[in-house]
Design a protein around this motif. Structure first.
Motif, mmCIF file in Angstrom:
data_model
loop_
_atom_site.group_PDB
_atom_site.id
_atom_site.type_symbol
_atom_site.label_atom_id
_atom_site.label_comp_id
_atom_site.label_asym_id
_atom_site.label_seq_id
_atom_site.Cartn_x
_atom_site.Cartn_y
_atom_site.Cartn_z
ATOM 1 N N GLN A 1 0.815 -1.216 0.000
ATOM 2 C CA GLN A 1 0.000 0.000 0.000
ATOM 3 C C GLN A 1 0.850 1.269 0.000
ATOM 4 O O GLN A 1 0.481 2.271 -0.588
ATOM 5 C CB GLN A 1 -0.928 0.003 1.228
ATOM 6 C CG GLN A 1 -1.984 -1.098 1.242
ATOM 7 C CD GLN A 1 -2.945 -1.025 0.071
ATOM 8 O OE1 GLN A 1 -3.106 0.024 -0.549
ATOM 9 N NE2 GLN A 1 -3.569 -2.146 -0.252
ATOM 10 N N GLY B 1 -2.435 -3.131 -3.669
ATOM 11 C CA GLY B 1 -3.839 -3.534 -3.822
ATOM 12 C C GLY B 1 -4.065 -4.273 -5.120
ATOM 13 O O GLY B 1 -3.576 -5.377 -5.300
ATOM 14 N N THR B 2 -4.758 -3.621 -6.050
ATOM 15 C CA THR B 2 -5.063 -4.293 -7.323
ATOM 16 C C THR B 2 -3.903 -4.201 -8.298
ATOM 17 O O THR B 2 -3.964 -4.772 -9.381
ATOM 18 C CB THR B 2 -6.303 -3.670 -7.978
ATOM 19 O OG1 THR B 2 -6.030 -2.289 -8.196
ATOM 20 C CG2 THR B 2 -7.531 -3.841 -7.124
ATOM 21 N N THR C 1 -2.854 -1.828 -10.261
ATOM 22 C CA THR C 1 -3.280 -1.138 -11.506
ATOM 23 C C THR C 1 -4.054 -2.029 -12.481
ATOM 24 O O THR C 1 -4.228 -1.670 -13.627
ATOM 25 C CB THR C 1 -2.079 -0.530 -12.274
ATOM 26 O OG1 THR C 1 -1.307 -1.576 -12.854
ATOM 27 C CG2 THR C 1 -1.206 0.306 -11.383
ATOM 28 N N ARG C 2 -4.562 -3.200 -11.966
ATOM 29 C CA ARG C 2 -5.286 -4.077 -12.871
ATOM 30 C C ARG C 2 -6.805 -3.905 -12.772
ATOM 31 O O ARG C 2 -7.540 -4.619 -13.455
ATOM 32 C CB ARG C 2 -4.950 -5.540 -12.566
ATOM 33 C CG ARG C 2 -3.580 -5.984 -13.039
ATOM 34 C CD ARG C 2 -3.214 -7.303 -12.404
ATOM 35 N NE ARG C 2 -2.012 -7.884 -12.958
ATOM 36 C CZ ARG C 2 -1.987 -8.833 -13.889
ATOM 37 N NH1 ARG C 2 -3.123 -9.290 -14.396
ATOM 38 N NH2 ARG C 2 -0.865 -9.317 -14.319
ATOM 39 N N GLY C 3 -7.285 -3.026 -11.940
ATOM 40 C CA GLY C 3 -8.723 -2.870 -11.774
ATOM 41 C C GLY C 3 -9.293 -3.974 -10.911
ATOM 42 O O GLY C 3 -8.555 -4.732 -10.296
ATOM 43 N N HIS C 4 -10.618 -4.073 -10.848
ATOM 44 C CA HIS C 4 -11.260 -5.074 -9.990
ATOM 45 C C HIS C 4 -11.840 -6.220 -10.801
ATOM 46 O O HIS C 4 -12.509 -5.990 -11.803
ATOM 47 C CB HIS C 4 -12.391 -4.418 -9.179
ATOM 48 C CG HIS C 4 -11.873 -3.409 -8.214
ATOM 49 N ND1 HIS C 4 -11.326 -3.737 -7.005
ATOM 50 C CD2 HIS C 4 -11.787 -2.062 -8.303
ATOM 51 C CE1 HIS C 4 -10.939 -2.645 -6.376
ATOM 52 N NE2 HIS C 4 -11.206 -1.607 -7.154
ATOM 53 N N LYS C 5 -11.625 -7.441 -10.343
ATOM 54 C CA LYS C 5 -12.212 -8.664 -10.925
ATOM 55 C C LYS C 5 -11.990 -8.804 -12.445
ATOM 56 O O LYS C 5 -11.270 -8.029 -13.047
ATOM 57 C CB LYS C 5 -13.713 -8.743 -10.594
ATOM 58 C CG LYS C 5 -14.008 -8.799 -9.114
ATOM 59 C CD LYS C 5 -15.488 -9.003 -8.902
ATOM 60 C CE LYS C 5 -15.826 -9.008 -7.416
ATOM 61 N NZ LYS C 5 -17.274 -9.059 -7.212
ATOM 62 N N SER D 1 -7.649 -9.239 -14.669
ATOM 63 C CA SER D 1 -7.042 -8.945 -13.370
ATOM 64 C C SER D 1 -6.308 -10.147 -12.790
ATOM 65 O O SER D 1 -5.546 -10.025 -11.846
ATOM 66 C CB SER D 1 -8.113 -8.497 -12.382
ATOM 67 O OG SER D 1 -8.901 -9.611 -12.007
ATOM 68 N N ARG D 2 -6.551 -11.332 -13.367
ATOM 69 C CA ARG D 2 -5.977 -12.562 -12.807
ATOM 70 C C ARG D 2 -4.553 -12.791 -13.289
ATOM 71 O O ARG D 2 -4.183 -12.379 -14.384
ATOM 72 C CB ARG D 2 -6.805 -13.782 -13.219
ATOM 73 C CG ARG D 2 -8.304 -13.625 -13.138
ATOM 74 C CD ARG D 2 -8.800 -13.606 -11.721
ATOM 75 N NE ARG D 2 -10.258 -13.472 -11.683
ATOM 76 C CZ ARG D 2 -10.943 -13.179 -10.598
ATOM 77 N NH1 ARG D 2 -10.327 -13.003 -9.441
ATOM 78 N NH2 ARG D 2 -12.244 -13.072 -10.633
#
Length: 150
Positions: free
Chosen positions: A24, A30-31, A33-37, A41-42
């Motif tokens: 952090q 966190g993500t 820079t890949r966004g959520h779900k 993102s995987r």
């Protein structure tokens, strides 16, 4: 040059890329820079070659046709004008066999050779090959040579 205008040599210092996914505190945790779900993102995600966003891809839209005959025999074609050129360049004298064609780069070592009738043959040659076209055989014999089928 003095201390106020010291700088590293041109090209020696490269700007490092952003380090993502390092907690952090870095601001890129966190993500990472890949966004959520979602698939992107995987870890291990890679788009299929020719992927069109879920639309039916081109290689599946276009119909299949034809077939390949597995018993087809491919011959390396060599024309009479090519043989005449070799005679003119004094690379061959009176006999043309597979060995001379191979050494002159006209056929590969595993090729089957077919003599074809384009051009005219003035030299008297003894030609040995796997196959002859009718016009080539006639032209070789008309020039006083002989066509030997291997």
């Amino acid at each position: 040059m003095d201390l106020s205008n010291l700088q590293p040599a041109e090209g020696s210092v490269k700007k490092q890329g952003k380090r993502v996914g390092r907690g952090q505190g870095s601001g890129k945790g966190g993500t990472a820079t890949r966004g959520h779900k979602g698939a992107k993102s995987r870890s291990g995600y890679s788009k299929k070659l020719g992927f069109e966003g879920g639309q039916m891809p081109l290689q599946r839209r276009v119909p299949k046709f034809g077939f390949t005959n597995i018993n087809r025999v491919e011959y390396q074609g060599i024309n009479l004008d090519t043989l005449q050129q070799l005679v003119d360049d004094k690379k061959i004298k009176d006999t043309v066999d597979f060995e001379t064609l191979f050494t002159n780069g006209l056929a590969g070592k595993n090729d089957l050779v077919k003599i074809l009738g384009r051009g005219e043959l003035k030299a008297k040659l003894k030609v040995s090959a796997h196959k002859f076209s009718a016009s080539a055989k006639a032209a070789i014999e008309a020039a006083g040579g002989e066509a030997v089928t291997l």
